[in-house]
Design an enzyme around this catalytic site. Structure first.
Site, mmCIF file in Angstrom:
data_model
loop_
_atom_site.group_PDB
_atom_site.id
_atom_site.type_symbol
_atom_site.label_atom_id
_atom_site.label_comp_id
_atom_site.label_asym_id
_atom_site.label_seq_id
_atom_site.Cartn_x
_atom_site.Cartn_y
_atom_site.Cartn_z
ATOM 1 N N HIS A 155 9.987 -3.337 2.481
ATOM 2 C CA HIS A 155 9.970 -2.103 1.671
ATOM 3 C C HIS A 155 9.634 -2.406 0.206
ATOM 4 O O HIS A 155 10.047 -1.666 -0.682
ATOM 5 C CB HIS A 155 11.301 -1.355 1.745
ATOM 6 C CG HIS A 155 11.858 -1.218 3.130
ATOM 7 N ND1 HIS A 155 11.545 -0.153 3.952
ATOM 8 C CD2 HIS A 155 12.673 -2.035 3.844
ATOM 9 C CE1 HIS A 155 12.171 -0.304 5.117
ATOM 10 N NE2 HIS A 155 12.841 -1.441 5.080
ATOM 11 N N SER A 276 -11.318 -5.312 -20.173
ATOM 12 C CA SER A 276 -11.463 -3.876 -20.419
ATOM 13 C C SER A 276 -12.343 -3.685 -21.638
ATOM 14 O O SER A 276 -12.354 -4.515 -22.550
ATOM 15 C CB SER A 276 -10.082 -3.265 -20.654
ATOM 16 O OG SER A 276 -10.185 -2.118 -21.471
ATOM 17 N N LYS A 282 -6.375 -6.802 -21.803
ATOM 18 C CA LYS A 282 -6.441 -6.641 -20.351
ATOM 19 C C LYS A 282 -7.183 -7.760 -19.625
ATOM 20 O O LYS A 282 -8.173 -8.285 -20.101
ATOM 21 C CB LYS A 282 -7.126 -5.304 -19.997
ATOM 22 C CG LYS A 282 -6.308 -4.074 -20.261
ATOM 23 C CD LYS A 282 -5.019 -4.007 -19.460
ATOM 24 C CE LYS A 282 -5.257 -3.632 -18.014
ATOM 25 N NZ LYS A 282 -5.759 -2.268 -17.840
ATOM 26 N N GLU A 289 -9.532 -5.288 -6.097
ATOM 27 C CA GLU A 289 -9.555 -3.825 -5.986
ATOM 28 C C GLU A 289 -10.812 -3.376 -5.233
ATOM 29 O O GLU A 289 -10.776 -2.442 -4.431
ATOM 30 C CB GLU A 289 -9.520 -3.187 -7.374
ATOM 31 C CG GLU A 289 -8.179 -3.390 -8.074
ATOM 32 C CD GLU A 289 -8.258 -3.080 -9.552
ATOM 33 O OE1 GLU A 289 -8.699 -1.985 -9.916
ATOM 34 O OE2 GLU A 289 -7.895 -3.958 -10.361
#
Ligand code: ARG
Length: 461
Positions: A155, A276, A282, A289
């Site tokens: 979980h 970024s 970043k 992704e």
């Protein structure tokens, strides 16, 4: 002029030509198309259906076309309807009448069914090689981390201590099953359809088994209607690839989490991360992704194929030309993802200390604390309850099971002794899980060596 011009009084409308044409995407099967035609011509010669002379001309002509396509001396004609028409027309332009004999006892319907099989068979080998490489990469990394304690989750809540090596090897097992699925898809695909003709076979005395042997097929298709209209093998492969993508996507999701400041379990190499345009701090895990995103696209390819087939009456229907873009996209995508995820995994930095720190919080040794009492004779349910009370006490006092004084333990249960601290050390918890398939270092080492053996066995098959 179309090869089928005889029946028609008019040229096809340019828009129909463009709409109908598949050469823009089936040209990639040129090698397999030529290979199939050479075998067909050889078989026609051996059965006396064409002369030795014609067969020689055909094979020579086809070899020339192949060489010229590979050197770039010959370009695909975008106006050709498909790769099959293109090669045949080019052959006839080069060698005349003999070229016109090549298509004897053959239809594009059985020809395309053959070409896709030949093409995908080779692609499966390439995909399998990459899956093996990824599995080997996982083994190499896992080997360095058989002692690297990290929290195992259920979980997405810290659950019990495991090691990073054990976690990685779970993906190793997935890759092994993926190899198995690829091999099964290849086996089922390896059936030779030529001789099915357009749909009803042929009156010529073909030697289908000879053609099959020449092309390395295990058997020949047993029903001409099925031979030309079966695309199960595309669906099998798309399903196997979808499962690989699902595995890569799960791995990607974990890498994304592990890279976040909330976890910081790993750091991607700068060459495998992106920045970024506005936020200077970043460092983004774009690769993973994209893998996660492309998984949906591959599932789409599988759905395209299943849906394309579901309403088709026997035998060939032009709908089936849509098979290629879908299965080629699935093949290209999985290769691209594997090619990228392998070096990304090889170069990522594992932040062991952060994994250890995370493992130290969250009471992931609570089960082991309960087991300690069980080993001293208490029924598990009672031990479970006492440990739950200990956890609540620790939370109230903002402390951990490791730091809670023995007196407090004893207040809840007199069976606790000084050795409880050794029993709930994370390393003790991990090392004690010696069950087959468990996270104890010795067991993970066994997993790694067995997986490596199985990978080596696949290389031989
Ligand atoms: N380009 C076609 C395909 O990919 C080849 C088979 C064409 N057959 C036909 N009867 N039109 O399916």
């Amino acid at each position: 002029m179309k090869l089928w011009a005889g029946r028609f009084a008019k040229e096809a409308d340019q828009r129909v030509n463009d709409f109908n044409s598949s050469i823009s995407f089936d040209a990639r099967m040129y090698k397999q198309d030529i290979q199939g035609s050479m075998a067909h011509a050889t078989m026609l010669r051996e059965t006396g259906i064409i002369t030795h002379e014609d067969a020689r001309e055909i094979v020579k002509g086809l070899k020339g076309i192949l060489a010229d396509l590979e050197s770039g001396a010959l370009a695909f004609d975008p106006d050709a309807e498909d790769i099959h028409m293109f090669v045949e027309a080019e052959l006839t332009a080069r060698i005349g009448d003999a070229g016109k004999r090549l298509h004897t006892a053959r239809s594009r319907n059985d020809q395309v069914a053959l070409d896709i099989r030949l093409y995908l068979r080779d692609q499966i080998d390439e995909i399998a090689a990459l899956v093996k490489q990824f599995a080997a990469t996982l083994c190499d990394l896992a080997e360095q981390h058989v002692d690297t304690v990290m929290p195992g989750y259920t979980h997405l809540q810290r659950a019990q201590p495991i090691t990073f090596g054990h976690h990685l090897m779970a993906y190793g097992q997935m890759m092994l099953r993926d190899l198995d699925r690829l091999q099964a898809a290849k086996q089922r695909m390896n059936v030779m359809p030529l001789g099915s003709g357009a749909l009803a076979g042929t009156t010529y005395p073909l030697d289908r088994r000879l053609t099959a042997r020449l092309l390395g097929f295990d058997s020949v298709s047993q029903n001409s209607l099925d031979g030309v209209s079966d695309r199960d093998f595309c669906i099998d492969l798309a399903a196997a690839i979808s499962t690989i993508m699902m595995h890569l996507s799960r791995f990607s999701e974990e890498v994304i989490l592990w890279c976040s400041w909330e976890f910081k379990f790993i750091e991607l190499d700068d060459a495998f991360a992106t920045g970024s345009s506005i936020m200077p701090q970043k460092k983004n895990p774009d690769i993973t992704e994209l893998i996660r995103g492309k998984t949906g696209r591959v599932y789409g390819d599988l759905m395209t194929l299943l849906t394309m087939m579901k309403g088709l009456p026997l035998a060939y229907n032009k709908d089936m030309q849509e098979d290629k873009e879908a299965i080629f996209d699935a093949v290209d995508t999985v290769k691209l993802c594997l090619t990228t995820v392998i070096p990304m995994t090889q170069t990522m930095r594992v932040l062991k200390e952060n994994m250890r720190l995370a493992a130290a919080k969250g009471f992931i040794n609570a089960t082991d604390c309960a087991d300690y009492l069980v080993k001293r004779g208490l029924p598990f349910r009672d031990a479970y309850k006492i440990t739950g009370q200990l956890v609540a006490l620790c939370m109230e006092k903002s402390t951990t099971l490791e730091e809670l004084p023995l007196s407090q333990y004893r207040q809840l249960c007199g069976l606790f002794d000084e050795d409880v601290y050794a029993a709930i050390r994370l390393e003790t918890c991990v090392n004690g899980r010696m069950v087959e398939g468990g996270p104890a270092p010795a067991m993970v080492e066994k997993q790694i060596s067995e997986l490596r053996e199985k990978l080596a066995a696949y290389s031989q098959s």
